[in-house]
Scaffold this motif. Structure first.
Motif, mmCIF file in Angstrom:
data_model
loop_
_atom_site.group_PDB
_atom_site.id
_atom_site.type_symbol
_atom_site.label_atom_id
_atom_site.label_comp_id
_atom_site.label_asym_id
_atom_site.label_seq_id
_atom_site.Cartn_x
_atom_site.Cartn_y
_atom_site.Cartn_z
ATOM 1 N N ILE A 174 15.038 20.175 -7.102
ATOM 2 C CA ILE A 174 14.479 19.038 -7.861
ATOM 3 C C ILE A 174 15.335 17.797 -7.626
ATOM 4 O O ILE A 174 14.820 16.703 -7.370
ATOM 5 N N THR A 175 16.661 17.972 -7.689
ATOM 6 C CA THR A 175 17.550 16.833 -7.471
ATOM 7 C C THR A 175 17.382 16.271 -6.062
ATOM 8 O O THR A 175 17.334 15.058 -5.861
ATOM 9 N N MET A 176 17.267 17.152 -5.081
ATOM 10 C CA MET A 176 17.076 16.708 -3.705
ATOM 11 C C MET A 176 15.819 15.859 -3.593
ATOM 12 O O MET A 176 15.835 14.764 -3.010
ATOM 13 N N MET A 177 14.734 16.333 -4.189
ATOM 14 C CA MET A 177 13.482 15.581 -4.092
ATOM 15 C C MET A 177 13.601 14.256 -4.830
ATOM 16 O O MET A 177 13.050 13.242 -4.393
ATOM 17 N N LEU A 229 16.894 12.753 -13.580
ATOM 18 C CA LEU A 229 17.550 11.468 -13.841
ATOM 19 C C LEU A 229 18.701 11.239 -12.857
ATOM 20 O O LEU A 229 18.815 10.172 -12.241
ATOM 21 N N GLY A 230 19.552 12.261 -12.703
ATOM 22 C CA GLY A 230 20.683 12.142 -11.777
ATOM 23 C C GLY A 230 20.203 11.863 -10.366
ATOM 24 O O GLY A 230 20.752 11.016 -9.664
ATOM 25 N N GLY A 231 19.140 12.563 -9.966
ATOM 26 C CA GLY A 231 18.617 12.370 -8.620
ATOM 27 C C GLY A 231 18.092 10.956 -8.411
ATOM 28 O O GLY A 231 18.326 10.343 -7.369
ATOM 29 N N VAL A 232 17.396 10.429 -9.432
ATOM 30 C CA VAL A 232 16.859 9.067 -9.320
ATOM 31 C C VAL A 232 18.002 8.061 -9.203
ATOM 32 O O VAL A 232 17.990 7.167 -8.338
ATOM 33 N N ILE A 233 19.018 8.216 -10.054
ATOM 34 C CA ILE A 233 20.167 7.288 -9.983
ATOM 35 C C ILE A 233 20.826 7.382 -8.608
ATOM 36 O O ILE A 233 21.165 6.377 -7.986
ATOM 37 N N MET A 234 20.976 8.600 -8.111
ATOM 38 C CA MET A 234 21.599 8.772 -6.797
ATOM 39 C C MET A 234 20.728 8.210 -5.682
ATOM 40 O O MET A 234 21.238 7.708 -4.677
ATOM 41 N N GLY A 235 19.397 8.275 -5.870
ATOM 42 C CA GLY A 235 18.503 7.690 -4.875
ATOM 43 C C GLY A 235 18.749 6.198 -4.750
ATOM 44 O O GLY A 235 18.855 5.654 -3.645
ATOM 45 N N PHE A 236 18.879 5.512 -5.897
ATOM 46 C CA PHE A 236 19.236 4.090 -5.883
ATOM 47 C C PHE A 236 20.597 3.896 -5.220
ATOM 48 O O PHE A 236 20.794 2.989 -4.412
ATOM 49 N N ILE A 281 16.371 12.460 -5.249
ATOM 50 C CA ILE A 281 17.206 11.530 -4.468
ATOM 51 C C ILE A 281 16.375 10.887 -3.357
ATOM 52 O O ILE A 281 16.261 9.666 -3.259
ATOM 53 N N PHE A 282 15.783 11.733 -2.531
ATOM 54 C CA PHE A 282 15.073 11.181 -1.381
ATOM 55 C C PHE A 282 13.774 10.505 -1.792
ATOM 56 O O PHE A 282 13.402 9.463 -1.219
ATOM 57 N N GLY A 283 13.103 11.046 -2.791
ATOM 58 C CA GLY A 283 11.877 10.409 -3.277
ATOM 59 C C GLY A 283 12.166 9.008 -3.780
ATOM 60 O O GLY A 283 11.464 8.049 -3.437
ATOM 61 N N THR A 284 13.230 8.860 -4.588
ATOM 62 C CA THR A 284 13.596 7.533 -5.085
ATOM 63 C C THR A 284 13.979 6.614 -3.938
ATOM 64 O O THR A 284 13.582 5.444 -3.897
ATOM 65 N N GLY A 285 14.746 7.160 -3.006
ATOM 66 C CA GLY A 285 15.155 6.356 -1.850
ATOM 67 C C GLY A 285 13.948 5.748 -1.153
ATOM 68 O O GLY A 285 13.904 4.549 -0.880
ATOM 69 N N TYR A 286 12.945 6.585 -0.886
ATOM 70 C CA TYR A 286 11.745 6.070 -0.211
ATOM 71 C C TYR A 286 10.967 5.115 -1.110
ATOM 72 O O TYR A 286 10.450 4.090 -0.658
ATOM 73 N N ALA A 287 10.903 5.453 -2.401
ATOM 74 C CA ALA A 287 10.108 4.640 -3.312
ATOM 75 C C ALA A 287 10.660 3.218 -3.419
ATOM 76 O O ALA A 287 9.889 2.266 -3.560
ATOM 77 N N VAL A 288 11.963 3.055 -3.363
ATOM 78 C CA VAL A 288 12.533 1.723 -3.587
ATOM 79 C C VAL A 288 13.043 1.073 -2.294
ATOM 80 O O VAL A 288 13.548 -0.041 -2.327
ATOM 81 N N ALA A 289 12.920 1.786 -1.166
ATOM 82 C CA ALA A 289 13.459 1.264 0.100
ATOM 83 C C ALA A 289 12.932 -0.138 0.398
ATOM 84 O O ALA A 289 13.678 -1.013 0.841
ATOM 85 N N TYR A 290 11.652 -0.338 0.107
ATOM 86 C CA TYR A 290 11.032 -1.630 0.414
ATOM 87 C C TYR A 290 11.781 -2.785 -0.258
ATOM 88 O O TYR A 290 12.004 -3.840 0.350
ATOM 89 N N PHE A 291 12.179 -2.583 -1.514
ATOM 90 C CA PHE A 291 12.811 -3.659 -2.278
ATOM 91 C C PHE A 291 14.239 -3.969 -1.812
ATOM 92 O O PHE A 291 14.784 -5.008 -2.101
ATOM 93 N N LEU A 349 22.664 6.368 8.318
ATOM 94 C CA LEU A 349 22.175 7.092 7.142
ATOM 95 C C LEU A 349 20.972 6.377 6.529
ATOM 96 O O LEU A 349 19.970 7.006 6.196
ATOM 97 N N ALA A 350 21.095 5.045 6.391
ATOM 98 C CA ALA A 350 20.007 4.299 5.744
ATOM 99 C C ALA A 350 18.747 4.312 6.602
ATOM 100 O O ALA A 350 17.643 4.111 6.095
ATOM 101 N N GLY A 351 18.910 4.584 7.883
ATOM 102 C CA GLY A 351 17.765 4.600 8.794
ATOM 103 C C GLY A 351 16.676 5.557 8.376
ATOM 104 O O GLY A 351 15.503 5.334 8.663
ATOM 105 N N VAL A 352 17.059 6.598 7.659
ATOM 106 C CA VAL A 352 16.065 7.599 7.263
ATOM 107 C C VAL A 352 15.014 6.984 6.345
ATOM 108 O O VAL A 352 13.873 7.412 6.314
ATOM 109 N N PHE A 353 15.404 5.927 5.608
ATOM 110 C CA PHE A 353 14.464 5.318 4.668
ATOM 111 C C PHE A 353 13.616 4.228 5.326
ATOM 112 O O PHE A 353 12.662 3.745 4.739
ATOM 113 N N TYR A 354 14.010 3.783 6.510
ATOM 114 C CA TYR A 354 13.269 2.711 7.174
ATOM 115 C C TYR A 354 12.642 3.154 8.488
ATOM 116 O O TYR A 354 11.996 2.370 9.172
#
Lengths: 170, 415
Positions: free
Chosen positions: A149-152, B92-99, A154-164, B40-45
């Protein structure tokens, strides 16, 4: 500087073997953010022992680290990461003091964002009980529900906000 | 059987192991290019999918290893650290880490590898990480609630979604291979000079097919425990492998006598156990016999361990599993527990004679019968007396609650 990296699938396979060896030998996975926690707990309890004693977070962590936060598995592992990374830098001739950034920002902006990103990661890893290594990667290897869940997230958020945040990188 | 920690490797040696593993970890991270935030950031773009390739391959490799070693019985999967699941905090932790990932360009492990080769942005990221932990620690009273909410245990994903481990493993591999193909196509479009340029398409295709075949093989690998359980409970195996038996009378006598040389292992479910239990018995469900925490009880050679279940077949299965695991001095209760209660408490014996396994016992059986005939009066007197004592002891045992077994220390883990 033009450098070549290892084929990513080969690197992934080797990383997987390192992780598997860790699980087989020690029964636990890899990690990184836990070492940061150890460092913070050690510093605070060194400077302000009274405060550390009164705070639930520090006292709980001191207890689980047997009052010696620097003598922790992850601290030694992360020391190893520094040695191993440095050695790889020598082998592949990549040892230089540089700052990497996207083309549209300045170096100092990049450093500021790196600091903020690190701060968020440091906090997030406390909630999720691990970072990309400890929760996501190791969690996936042992098929832990929480880790995946944490993995998804992290990467889900990364993709969701990458544009901004595209100005930072492209 | 693995893992070696905590029983075979001392805490000090484990730290040396940590250092060596860290060196390998750091070397591979840096070689993969994880020391570079731009990569690393390339994965998102879409200009560089190295993160996805390395991460997924590593996860799948380690997962396959865990499943295969578990199947072979070399790795005790009950004993390895499974990250606990706290639902809200995991998200929550995952979302914060995604940012943190998209803003900072690193994650903690990779930033340490970057720092090692002189990346200044990596050093700032590590510094930020320390501040982040410090802030969390200082604000812990506010965060504690959500951090510890919805604890679901050390659950595993295939159980959460209700499919077999092998099927989940196969699906994950299929998703990974699919993602590799798709991202390679995307990367070729966005960044034709990226890492994809170096790939040997032929080799990659072959590897992809090979991995999918291996993944399909996972479908047919049950866990070692499943496998042993199936093997032992096969009628053929039960028939050809013998277990020592103990009659209900003997067991009752030993219980009343408070014989210190026996330990009764009740392999029924905890619910059944809490309703009726024999005095001094320990509840180890049949599937728990594998667990190391019970090795102290089951491995005590000075005690005769009597397996008790609802019927003889169940007890025999449990005893045979224990024997396969190397435990010795094991017997089973003839006829099962309900029968013992009917004969010993309710005094309604029903021709209780053990199923003898071999014909060589025929003679013995005859002698036993004759002795029985002589002692039939004594036996009845014994039973009448015993029923009262046993009933009282069972009542006491039930009231004093189920006996809890001492837990052996588990592997610590996590970040």
């Amino acid at each position: 500087m033009k450098t070549t990296y290892m084929n990513p699938y080969l690197a992934g396979f080797l990383l997987g073997l390192v992780l598997l060896a860790t699980i087989v030998i020690t029964g636990r996975g890899l990690g990184a953010s836990g070492a940061l926690k150890s460092a913070v707990v050690a510093t605070v309890s060194g400077i302000a022992p009274q405060h550390a004693h009164e705070s639930k977070f520090y006292s709980e962590n001191l207890k689980s680290l047997h009052d010696n936060p620097l003598k922790a598995w992850l601290v030694f592992e992360v020391l190893g990461v520094i040695i191993g990374g440095f050695f790889s830098g020598i082998v592949s001739d990549r040892l230089t003091f540089t700052t990497e950034r996207g083309p549209r920002i300045t170096n100092s902006m990049r450093l500021g964002f790196a600091l903020i990103g690190g701060l968020l990661f440091g906090m997030g890893a406390q909630f999720a009980r691990g970072c990309t290594s400890g929760a996501a990667l190791s969690g996936m290897a042992v098929l832990s529900t929480g880790g995946i869940i944490t993995m998804m997230a992290i990467f889900g958020t990364g993709y969701a906000v990458a544009y901004f945040f595209r100005r930072l990188w492209i | 059987m693995f893992p070696l920690v905590p029983n075979l490797i001392s805490e000090e040696l484990n730290l040396i192991v940590a250092l060596l593993i860290g060196i390998a970890f750091g070397f591979v991270l840096e070689q993969a290019g994880f020391s570079s935030s731009k990569k690393l950031a390339g994965v998102f773009y879409g200009y560089d999918f190295t993160v996805l390739r390395v991460f997924f391959t590593a996860g799948v490799t380690a997962m396959c290893g865990v499943i295969i070693l578990g199947y072979l019985g070399w790795l005790d999967t009950d004993f390895i650290y499974i990250n606990p699941t706290y639902l809200e905090a995991a998200i929550l932790g995952g979302v914060i880490m995604g940012f943190g990932f998209i803003i900072g360009g690193y994650c903690p492990g990779t930033s340490i590898a970057g720092m090692a080769i002189g990346k200044i942005d990596a050093m700032f990221f590590v510094g930020g990480g320390l501040i982040g932990v410090f802030l969390y620690a200082e604000l812990y009273p506010w965060f504690e609630g959500i951090t510890n909410a919805s604890f679901l245990g050390n659950i595993r994903i295939f159980n959460s979604i209700g499919i077999s481990q092998g099927l989940f493993g196969f699906l994950l591999i299929a998703v990974a291979v699919g993602a590799f193909i798709m991202t390679t196509m995307i990367e070729k479009k966005i960044n034709p000079d990226g890492p994809v340029k170096m790939f040997n398409t032929m080799h990659h295709r072959l590897a992809g097919i090979g991995v999918l075949v291996l993944g399909a093989a996972l479908l047919f690998l049950p866990d070692y425990k499943e496998r042993l359980f199936q093997e032992v409970s096969a009628p053929e195996y039960l028939r050809t492998n013998s277990v020592n038996e103990m009659t209900a009378d003997e067991l009752v006598f030993r219980i009343i006598d408070r014989d210190p040389k026996i330990s009764i292992i009740d392999i029924r479910t905890p619910e059944e156990f809490s309703k009726t239990l024999l005095p001094g018995s320990v509840n180890i469900e049949i599937k728990q016999i594998f667990q190391k925490e019970f090795s102290e009880v089951l491995g005590n050679r000075h005690k005769k361990k009597i397996f008790v279940a609802n019927d003889e077949t169940e007890a025999r299965t449990g005893a045979l599993i224990a024997q396969r695991l190397g435990y010795e001095n094991i017997s089973i209760l003839c006829g099962g527990l309900p029968k013992l209660i009917r004969s010993a408490i309710e005094l309604k014996p029903e021709g209780e004679r053990c199923i003898f396994n071999s014909s060589a016992d025929g003679n013995k059986q005859e002698i036993a019968l004759r002795v029985d005939a002589l002692q039939v009066k004594d036996t009845e007197r014994f039973r009448a007396k015993a029923s009262v004592i046993l009933a009282a002891m069972m009542k006491e045992a039930k009231n004093s609650g189920t006996k809890s077994t001492k837990l052996v220390k588990k592997v610590a883990g996590g970040c």
